[in-house]
Design a protein around this motif. Structure first.
Motif, short mmCIF file in Angstrom:
data_model
loop_
_atom_site.label_atom_id
_atom_site.label_comp_id
_atom_site.label_asym_id
_atom_site.label_seq_id
_atom_site.Cartn_x
_atom_site.Cartn_y
_atom_site.Cartn_z
N ILE A 1 1.64 -10.81 -2.97
CA ILE A 1 0.21 -10.94 -2.99
C ILE A 1 -0.42 -12.36 -2.66
N SER A 2 -1.40 -12.39 -1.76
CA SER A 2 -1.95 -13.48 -1.56
C SER A 2 -2.56 -14.49 -2.59
N PHE A 3 -2.65 -15.70 -2.43
CA PHE A 3 -3.41 -16.47 -3.47
C PHE A 3 -4.98 -16.40 -3.25
N ASP A 4 -5.26 -16.33 -1.94
CA ASP A 4 -6.75 -16.26 -1.59
C ASP A 4 -6.96 -15.08 -1.09
N PRO A 5 -8.17 -14.67 -0.85
CA PRO A 5 -8.56 -13.65 -0.12
C PRO A 5 -8.33 -13.29 1.03
N SER A 6 -8.01 -12.06 1.45
CA SER A 6 -7.25 -11.70 2.55
C SER A 6 -8.28 -12.22 3.76
N PRO A 7 -8.03 -12.82 4.84
CA PRO A 7 -8.94 -13.20 6.05
C PRO A 7 -9.27 -11.85 6.75
N LEU B 1 -2.18 -3.76 1.52
CA LEU B 1 -3.14 -3.22 0.50
C LEU B 1 -4.26 -4.44 0.25
N LEU B 2 -5.60 -4.20 0.01
CA LEU B 2 -6.39 -4.96 -0.26
C LEU B 2 -6.48 -4.75 -1.93
N LEU B 3 -6.44 -5.85 -2.69
CA LEU B 3 -5.96 -5.77 -4.07
C LEU B 3 -7.13 -6.08 -4.74
N GLU B 4 -8.02 -5.20 -5.40
CA GLU B 4 -9.28 -5.57 -5.97
C GLU B 4 -8.84 -5.87 -7.56
N GLU B 5 -9.62 -6.96 -7.81
CA GLU B 5 -9.25 -7.71 -9.18
C GLU B 5 -10.32 -7.86 -10.19
N THR B 6 -11.44 -7.03 -9.97
CA THR B 6 -12.47 -7.04 -11.02
C THR B 6 -12.14 -7.20 -12.55
N HIS B 7 -11.45 -6.09 -12.67
CA HIS B 7 -11.14 -5.61 -14.23
C HIS B 7 -9.89 -6.72 -14.82
N GLN B 8 -8.96 -6.56 -13.82
CA GLN B 8 -7.74 -7.61 -14.52
C GLN B 8 -6.92 -8.25 -13.18
N GLY C 1 -2.37 -7.53 -0.47
CA GLY C 1 -0.85 -7.20 -1.04
C GLY C 1 0.22 -6.69 -0.10
N LEU C 2 1.33 -6.83 -0.15
CA LEU C 2 2.33 -6.20 0.67
C LEU C 2 3.37 -5.65 0.07
N ALA C 3 3.68 -4.25 0.26
CA ALA C 3 4.54 -3.52 -0.52
C ALA C 3 5.63 -2.94 0.38
N ALA C 4 6.96 -2.82 0.13
CA ALA C 4 7.88 -2.10 0.89
C ALA C 4 7.76 -0.92 0.55
N ALA C 5 7.27 -0.22 1.74
CA ALA C 5 6.81 1.33 1.43
C ALA C 5 6.98 1.79 3.00
N GLY C 6 7.42 3.15 3.20
CA GLY C 6 7.43 3.78 4.33
C GLY C 6 6.05 4.03 4.68
N ARG C 7 5.19 4.40 3.91
CA ARG C 7 3.61 4.70 3.98
C ARG C 7 2.86 4.33 3.00
N LEU D 1 -6.15 -0.96 -3.59
CA LEU D 1 -5.78 -0.60 -4.99
C LEU D 1 -6.59 -1.53 -5.98
N GLY D 2 -6.77 -1.17 -6.90
CA GLY D 2 -7.56 -1.89 -8.12
C GLY D 2 -6.72 -1.53 -9.52
N PHE D 3 -7.10 -2.37 -10.35
CA PHE D 3 -6.45 -2.01 -11.90
C PHE D 3 -6.68 -0.55 -12.30
N ASN D 4 -7.55 0.08 -11.95
CA ASN D 4 -7.75 1.56 -12.22
C ASN D 4 -8.63 2.41 -11.00
N THR D 5 -8.05 1.96 -9.74
CA THR D 5 -9.04 2.49 -8.69
C THR D 5 -7.96 2.52 -7.32
N ILE D 6 -8.31 3.49 -6.62
CA ILE D 6 -7.69 3.63 -5.30
C ILE D 6 -8.71 4.01 -4.29
N ASP D 7 -8.71 3.27 -3.00
CA ASP D 7 -9.63 3.59 -2.17
C ASP D 7 -8.86 4.09 -0.98
N LEU D 8 -9.21 5.31 -0.21
CA LEU D 8 -8.55 5.69 1.01
C LEU D 8 -9.56 5.96 1.95
#
Length: 264
Positions: free
Chosen positions: A44-50, A69-76, A158-164, A205-212
């Protein structure tokens, strides 16, 4: 643009040490998030994604093996989140159709008769999976557009090691739907199916959210009703605490190029 070898941190996300994998750009500063037993989960990056970085990482996915992944951090903050990564290969043992049927049957078995009105026009009978949508644009183009629309919210990358993208739900150990389904692996099978049938891409992705993003949305209400039934088994809160019933929810899906889910 010259590619760069993965950093030592990012290589830890791969069982083979990330051999031969590259990225098209130098990443901003960030860190690996780890599980309680110190296994690497995702970066995960420390600062907002450029602007544009999500799209660049998406385009490089085949070379890097890292899904952005853009990682939403509003709730946690993600740095405080409890993550429980699993092996994405386990998704192969589940199907979207099986998940849908199981959730539907379990809910009907426990519901009061009058509650079945929420599921009209299907009622107690699970309708099965909807037919695939007709693509109106390239899924990657739609994903890039959607990511750009979200970047103003100032979310880290965020960056995850994932095929999709669907597999990133499992690779990151995301637990956002734990009050609906304790294990994210079967739910990732559903998202895989949406990737295949509706040109969906996991963008945020967020604490309890997904955006597609969605490149092949339902084009009429009848089709949207079947898609809404799938969404209800995946995320009942979206329907019940939103439109209130399948028909009202389905109206919101017709022609829409993004699907957002949240769990109470």
């Amino acid at each position: 643009m010259e590619d760069h070898q993965l950093t030592p941190e990012l290589r830890q996300l791969f069982a083979d040490g990330g051999k031969g994998r590259t990225l098209p750009a130098v990443l901003p500063e960030g860190e690996l998030l780890r599980t309680e037993d110190e296994r690497p989960a995702f970066w995960i990056s420390f600062d907002p994604s450029p602007p544009g970085l999500w799209s660049a990482m998406r385009a490089a996915h085949r070379r890097s093996g890292l899904w952005p992944l853009l990682l939403e951090e509003t709730h946690q903050p993600w740095s405080a989140a409890r993550v429980v990564p699993d092996d994405p290969a386990m998704i192969d043992h589940f199907t979207a159709e099986g998940f849908m049927a199981e959730v539907w049957q379990e809910w009907v078995a426990q519901a009061a008769p009058q509650a079945l009105a929420e599921l009209e026009p299907f009622g107690a009978l699970c309708p099965g999976l909807a037919e695939p949508g007709v693509p109106v644009a390239d899924p990657d183009v739609v994903a890039d557009w959607f990511a750009k629309s979200l970047e103003d919210r100032g979310m880290p990358l965020g960056l995850a090691a994932a095929g999709r993208g669907a597999d990133a739900l499992v690779a990151t150990g995301w637990q956002g739907a734990i009050h609906h389904n304790e294990w994210q692996v079967p739910m990732a099978a559903v998202v895989r199916s949406w990737e295949d049938r509706f040109g969906a891409r996991v963008v945020c992705l967020g604490f309890n959210t997904i955006d597609l993003s969605v490149a092949a949305p339902p084009a009429d209400l009848e089709h949207a009703l079947h898609v809404a039934a799938e969404h209800w088994t995946f995320c009942p809160d979206n329907v019940i605490q939103g439109a209130g019933d399948l028909r009202g929810y389905a109206e919101q899906l017709v022609g829409g190029h993004s699907w957002s889910f949240w769990w109470d």
